[in-house]
Design a protein around this motif. Structure first.
Motif, PDB file in Angstrom:
ATOM      1  N   HIS A 261      36.995  39.899  48.408  1.00 61.92           N
ATOM      2  CA  HIS A 261      37.718  40.258  47.183  1.00 61.92           C
ATOM      3  C   HIS A 261      37.656  41.763  46.984  1.00 61.92           C
ATOM      4  N   ILE A 262      38.495  42.251  46.084  1.00 61.90           N
ATOM      5  CA  ILE A 262      38.446  43.650  45.690  1.00 61.90           C
ATOM      6  C   ILE A 262      37.180  43.846  44.850  1.00 61.90           C
ATOM      7  N   ASP A 263      36.482  44.926  45.088  1.00 63.42           N
ATOM      8  CA  ASP A 263      35.229  45.175  44.377  1.00 63.42           C
ATOM      9  C   ASP A 263      35.506  45.305  42.876  1.00 63.42           C
ATOM     10  N   GLY A 264      34.791  44.511  42.075  1.00 60.00           N
ATOM     11  CA  GLY A 264      34.982  44.536  40.633  1.00 60.00           C
ATOM     12  C   GLY A 264      36.067  43.590  40.136  1.00 60.00           C
ATOM     13  N   TRP A 265      36.775  42.917  41.052  1.00 57.93           N
ATOM     14  CA  TRP A 265      37.798  41.931  40.686  1.00 57.93           C
ATOM     15  C   TRP A 265      37.288  40.550  41.088  1.00 57.93           C
ATOM     16  N   THR A 266      37.793  39.494  40.443  1.00 58.04           N
ATOM     17  CA  THR A 266      37.466  38.143  40.890  1.00 58.04           C
ATOM     18  C   THR A 266      38.251  37.830  42.166  1.00 58.04           C
ATOM     19  N   VAL A 267      37.814  36.748  42.835  1.00 59.89           N
ATOM     20  CA  VAL A 267      38.552  36.282  44.023  1.00 59.89           C
ATOM     21  C   VAL A 267      39.990  35.941  43.638  1.00 59.89           C
ATOM     22  N   GLU A 268      40.152  35.259  42.503  1.00 57.80           N
ATOM     23  CA  GLU A 268      41.501  34.853  42.079  1.00 57.80           C
ATOM     24  C   GLU A 268      42.385  36.063  41.802  1.00 57.80           C
ATOM     25  N   GLU A 269      41.825  37.072  41.180  1.00 57.96           N
ATOM     26  CA  GLU A 269      42.603  38.291  40.917  1.00 57.96           C
ATOM     27  C   GLU A 269      42.953  39.005  42.209  1.00 57.96           C
ATOM     28  N   SER A 270      42.038  38.946  43.172  1.00 63.30           N
ATOM     29  CA  SER A 270      42.218  39.711  44.411  1.00 63.30           C
ATOM     30  C   SER A 270      43.220  39.069  45.360  1.00 63.30           C
ATOM     31  N   GLN A 271      43.266  37.730  45.362  1.00 57.64           N
ATOM     32  CA  GLN A 271      44.011  37.041  46.420  1.00 57.64           C
ATOM     33  C   GLN A 271      45.487  37.443  46.534  1.00 57.64           C
TER      34      GLN A 271
END
Ligand SMILES: O=C(O)CCC(=O)C(=O)O
Ligand SMILES: [Fe+2]
Length: 278
Positions: A204-214
């Motif tokens: 994931h993007i650092d500081g973001w959730t997996v769901e936000e990053s996907q």
């Protein structure tokens, strides 16, 4: 020695060189081509595990992969093997080696021992071109981001490989660390910006959730794998591919059921990756 860019989005063939007898000038020219084209190819090399290790050491200190099976006579060389009974090949999806390490390996040198009559090519994708193809707005956004990478879900206890239990991996308990790297790195040799996320190891993007990053990561994976950014290498016994893990992804095609493909890999140390800022 002659360096000829291959057709496609990355790669160069290096002709007229014996990896057992490299001059210092040849080493520097190969490292320049490696950084510029992302992967260099050699044909008709005669390497033993010991001489492959010695050739690789000309390009930097060796980094022994802790998860791959070792060659019996030279445990610093990894075996990349698929036999008829194996459920799948190794590296059969877009990835870059060792992005799960905080100091990722700079490159991997793969030597073909046995290749199938048809199939078993390796594809590479150019992460300079992937980055360059983005809009200025997305480039600026990505330049402020880092991403978290891990080996746990691939090589760790209960991970992808352990579930398949095919005996080609070891040290699952050592898959404990995660690593954070800039999403756009400044390539340590070329100084050029390169996209540094990959489908296999980026969580994931650092500081973001997996769901936000996907959604963003999936978009970038699509861009990276566009045919225009890729090249494809057809192996013969004695071929070598030496790729740059900072400038390319690679993907080993799993299209030779019932046949054996045996390669030896030596991985070369890299270091901390810094962010690119325009
Ligand atoms: O076998 C190949 O072509 C590449 C496999 C792979 O991903 C690797 O050795 O890092
Ligand atoms: Fe790989």
């Amino acid at each position: 020695m002659e360096i000829r860019p291959t057709n496609g989005g990355c790669g160069a063939e290096v002709a007229g060189v014996d990896l057992n007898a490299l001059s210092d000038a040849q080493v520097e020219a190969i490292l320049d081509a490696h950084a510029e084209y992302g992967v260099v190819f050699f044909r008709d090399q005669e390497l033993t595990p010991d001489t492959q290790l010695a050739a690789a050491e000309r390009f930097g200190p060796i980094n022994v992969n802790r998860f791959f099976s070792r060659v019996a006579t030279q445990p610093r060389v990894a075996e990349v093997l698929k036999e008829a009974h194996h459920p799948n090949n190794i590296g059969g999806g877009w990835h870059t080696d060792h992005s799960y390490d905080q100091l990722p390996a700079m490159g991997s040198m793969l030597y073909a021992i046995d290749v199938p009559a048809h199939g078993g090519d390796t594809m590479f994708a150019n992460m300079y071109k992937a980055y360059e193809s983005l809009s200025d707005g997305l480039k600026r956004t990505l330049e402020g981001l880092s991403a978290v990478h891990s080996s746990r879900h691939v090589f760790g206890p209960g991970g992808y490989h352990e579930q398949r239990r095919d005996g080609r991996y070891e040290n699952a308990e050592q898959a404990t660390q995660d690593a954070v790297h800039p999403v756009v790195i400044r390539h340590p040799r070329s100084g050029r910006p390169a996209l540094y996320v990959n489908r296999a190891f980026t969580l994931h993007i650092d500081g973001w959730t997996v769901e936000e990053s996907q959604p963003l990561l999936q978009y970038l994976y699509g861009v990276g794998g566009r045919p225009e950014h890729t090249c494809r290498f057809r192996w013969e016994r004695g071929s070598v591919a030496f790729w740059d893990n900072r400038a390319t992804w690679h993907y080993a095609l799993d299209d030779y059921p019932g046949e054996t493909r045996r390669m030896h890999r030596v991985t070369i140390d890299g270091g901390e990756l810094s962010a690119y800022a325009a």
